[in-house]
Write a protein that holds these residues in place. Structure first.
Motif, PDB file in Angstrom:
ATOM      1  N   ILE A   1       0.743   5.031  -1.627  1.00  0.00           N
ATOM      2  CA  ILE A   1       1.144   6.117  -0.740  1.00  0.00           C
ATOM      3  C   ILE A   1       2.653   6.285  -0.894  1.00  0.00           C
ATOM      4  O   ILE A   1       3.398   5.306  -0.773  1.00  0.00           O
ATOM      5  CB  ILE A   1       0.795   5.772   0.721  1.00  0.00           C
ATOM      6  CG1 ILE A   1      -0.730   5.717   0.912  1.00  0.00           C
ATOM      7  CG2 ILE A   1       1.430   6.770   1.687  1.00  0.00           C
ATOM      8  CD1 ILE A   1      -1.164   5.056   2.219  1.00  0.00           C
ATOM      9  N   LEU A   2       3.089   7.506  -1.175  1.00  0.00           N
ATOM     10  CA  LEU A   2       4.525   7.788  -1.306  1.00  0.00           C
ATOM     11  C   LEU A   2       5.003   8.449  -0.015  1.00  0.00           C
ATOM     12  O   LEU A   2       4.638   9.589   0.288  1.00  0.00           O
ATOM     13  CB  LEU A   2       4.797   8.712  -2.495  1.00  0.00           C
ATOM     14  CG  LEU A   2       4.284   8.257  -3.867  1.00  0.00           C
ATOM     15  CD1 LEU A   2       4.790   9.196  -4.965  1.00  0.00           C
ATOM     16  CD2 LEU A   2       4.691   6.816  -4.172  1.00  0.00           C
ATOM     17  N   ALA A   3       5.814   7.719   0.735  1.00  0.00           N
ATOM     18  CA  ALA A   3       6.309   8.213   2.022  1.00  0.00           C
ATOM     19  C   ALA A   3       7.820   8.345   1.962  1.00  0.00           C
ATOM     20  O   ALA A   3       8.501   7.467   1.433  1.00  0.00           O
ATOM     21  CB  ALA A   3       5.922   7.244   3.136  1.00  0.00           C
TER      22      ALA A   3
ATOM     23  N   LEU B   1       2.575   4.324  11.889  1.00  0.00           N
ATOM     24  CA  LEU B   1       1.925   5.613  11.633  1.00  0.00           C
ATOM     25  C   LEU B   1       1.056   5.555  10.373  1.00  0.00           C
ATOM     26  O   LEU B   1       0.064   6.273  10.266  1.00  0.00           O
ATOM     27  CB  LEU B   1       2.967   6.733  11.505  1.00  0.00           C
ATOM     28  CG  LEU B   1       3.601   7.174  12.826  1.00  0.00           C
ATOM     29  CD1 LEU B   1       4.819   8.059  12.558  1.00  0.00           C
ATOM     30  CD2 LEU B   1       2.597   7.921  13.705  1.00  0.00           C
ATOM     31  N   LEU B   2       1.432   4.723   9.420  1.00  0.00           N
ATOM     32  CA  LEU B   2       0.619   4.562   8.209  1.00  0.00           C
ATOM     33  C   LEU B   2      -0.576   3.639   8.458  1.00  0.00           C
ATOM     34  O   LEU B   2      -1.420   3.478   7.568  1.00  0.00           O
ATOM     35  CB  LEU B   2       1.471   4.009   7.064  1.00  0.00           C
ATOM     36  CG  LEU B   2       2.536   4.972   6.507  1.00  0.00           C
ATOM     37  CD1 LEU B   2       3.471   4.234   5.556  1.00  0.00           C
ATOM     38  CD2 LEU B   2       1.866   6.151   5.788  1.00  0.00           C
ATOM     39  N   GLY B   3      -0.635   3.044   9.645  1.00  0.00           N
ATOM     40  CA  GLY B   3      -1.719   2.104   9.948  1.00  0.00           C
ATOM     41  C   GLY B   3      -1.600   0.830   9.133  1.00  0.00           C
ATOM     42  O   GLY B   3      -2.599   0.165   8.855  1.00  0.00           O
ATOM     43  N   LEU B   4      -0.366   0.497   8.746  1.00  0.00           N
ATOM     44  CA  LEU B   4      -0.142  -0.662   7.870  1.00  0.00           C
ATOM     45  C   LEU B   4       0.745  -1.689   8.562  1.00  0.00           C
ATOM     46  O   LEU B   4       1.560  -1.345   9.426  1.00  0.00           O
ATOM     47  CB  LEU B   4       0.545  -0.214   6.567  1.00  0.00           C
ATOM     48  CG  LEU B   4      -0.242   0.754   5.685  1.00  0.00           C
ATOM     49  CD1 LEU B   4       0.600   1.172   4.477  1.00  0.00           C
ATOM     50  CD2 LEU B   4      -1.562   0.142   5.223  1.00  0.00           C
ATOM     51  N   ALA B   5       0.582  -2.930   8.163  1.00  0.00           N
ATOM     52  CA  ALA B   5       1.526  -3.962   8.574  1.00  0.00           C
ATOM     53  C   ALA B   5       2.819  -3.752   7.793  1.00  0.00           C
ATOM     54  O   ALA B   5       2.785  -3.245   6.665  1.00  0.00           O
ATOM     55  CB  ALA B   5       0.947  -5.340   8.268  1.00  0.00           C
TER      56      ALA B   5
ATOM     57  N   ARG C   1       0.827  -1.213   0.000  1.00  0.00           N
ATOM     58  CA  ARG C   1       0.000   0.000   0.000  1.00  0.00           C
ATOM     59  C   ARG C   1       0.858   1.259   0.000  1.00  0.00           C
ATOM     60  O   ARG C   1       0.421   2.305  -0.465  1.00  0.00           O
ATOM     61  CB  ARG C   1      -0.893   0.013   1.254  1.00  0.00           C
ATOM     62  CG  ARG C   1      -1.922  -1.130   1.329  1.00  0.00           C
ATOM     63  CD  ARG C   1      -3.134  -0.843   0.468  1.00  0.00           C
ATOM     64  NE  ARG C   1      -3.603   0.515   0.687  1.00  0.00           N
ATOM     65  CZ  ARG C   1      -4.346   0.917   1.730  1.00  0.00           C
ATOM     66  NH1 ARG C   1      -4.769   0.029   2.609  1.00  0.00           N
ATOM     67  NH2 ARG C   1      -4.704   2.171   1.869  1.00  0.00           N
ATOM     68  N   ALA C   2       2.056   1.154   0.565  1.00  0.00           N
ATOM     69  CA  ALA C   2       2.910   2.347   0.680  1.00  0.00           C
ATOM     70  C   ALA C   2       4.313   2.032   0.213  1.00  0.00           C
ATOM     71  O   ALA C   2       4.858   0.965   0.510  1.00  0.00           O
ATOM     72  CB  ALA C   2       2.947   2.826   2.133  1.00  0.00           C
TER      73      ALA C   2
END
Lengths: 244, 244
Positions: free
Chosen positions: A129-131, A177-181, A14-15
């Protein structure tokens, strides 16, 4: 350079979490150009790529003092500034006032991206998502992005996590913080050690080779040293591998 | 609604720090629409705007428990989820599984901006750093932005600062991360109390009136209650006042 497909992993990711110095921006050329521009106005000449190399050589040792709790947290602007004063002395450059030093230190806020980055980001941003997941502090990454038009969705990394890479928290707090695994996050870097650390904490990995990050005689990170999910020669290849 | 010029302050301001719920997005209409869509598929009807109001009414008390250290840090997704379960009970809605609850809770990630926001952002982004300074957690703000095309330069606020507004640290840490003095930051909000708190910590202030945030019978925040630097009726007026 071989390109491998990320199709098998693209569906879960996702990111995309990007290393910045070397991976997104060409720090060596940009810092040398910035120094050259500043000092040529003062009729001062030095080997500016060598200055940039020396400045960068002090980067890991400075962060190591923080990682090992030999000093309290200090962000990268602070570490860069201390290192700048040391390298100026090394190159026999004296008499700069605080405002000059601040300006020079912000050379790291004025780095140019590699030419494939802006079009690559435009493709990747549609789907991911680009982080930023850099050791650079928030202000540095934000100012760089405003100048160079880097379309981050979110600025994460060392200062937000309170830990420099390769500390586990730098990766794990960013995913949290991204709410991702972690496995929904893919670390993108030109550095094997960054990717190997990220993979050790469950991240997916993409190696993007930057064979001139350290100049024409670079000997490190010319090939992937592990089984990364994607291996690409630029962000265009990365985008294609990730289905964009 | 009067518009005052921000010209006198525009020159010093580098970053616009936006409150999000109510100021950037119309949470009440969006949450009600999201609930209506979910439950109408199940032939269930309720007063969804009233449900949204009740959910929101539990927002400040839940944060207050964190602010007063009556519980450890919990991000807004966590607080929203606890409050959701309470309001579902209030509205006699039972039997939802964890995946349904997660989906409903993410209604706060799917909020629509007021119609002036996207064009306003496009103008303001040319000249200023656009930062979110919300009590929403990072994932919430990032997911909302991806869906609604909100072009943040950086996501700051409560979770990054480790403090909910109106704690001083929520404002001061955000400015610090931007590498700016508080007076180089302008808080933009539809809420007098948020702006008064921000001003108390040195921020510039812009009040943007959102007279239907709480529905057609709104009684609060219909006028500016202090001498803010800018008073505007939408982000177009804000952009004009800020020289964009």
């Amino acid at each position: 350079m071989t390109t491998r497909t990320g199709a098998a992993v693209a569906g879960d990711v996702r990111a995309l979490c990007f290393d910045v110095f070397g991976t997104v921006v060409d720090w060596r050329t940009s810092v040398a150009r910035d120094l050259e521009s500043f000092f040529s106005d003062r009729d001062i000449d030095r080997d500016w790529p060598a200055f940039a190399d020396q400045w960068r050589a002090r980067y890991q040792p400075a962060m190591e003092d923080v990682r090992r709790n030999r000093r309290p947290w200090a962000n990268l602007d602070t570490l860069h500034r201390e290192n700048l004063e040391a390298v100026l002395e090394q190159f026999d450059l004296t008499g700069l006032d605080a405002s000059d030093l601040d300006h020079l230190n912000r050379a790291w806020h004025r780095l140019d991206p590699w030419p494939d980055v802006i079009p690559g980001f435009a493709r990747l941003k549609q789907r991911y998502i680009l982080a930023s997941l850099s050791n650079g502090n928030v202000a540095l990454i934000v100012n760089m992005a405003k100048r160079a038009d880097l379309a981050w969705d979110v600025v994460l990394g060392a200062e937000v996590a309170g830990a420099y890479k390769r500390m586990p928290q730098a990766y794990l707090r960013s995913a949290e913080l991204l709410g991702l695994a972690p496995e929904q996050c893919m670390m993108v870097a030109a550095h094997n050690d960054d990717l190997i650390s990220a993979a050790g904490h469950g991240f997916r990995t993409a190696f993007v080779c930057r064979p001139t990050e350290h100049g024409p005689d670079q000997t490190t990170d010319l090939v992937a040293r592990a089984e990364f999910d994607v291996i690409a020669s630029d962000f265009g290849e990365l985008a294609a591998a990730m289905g964009c």
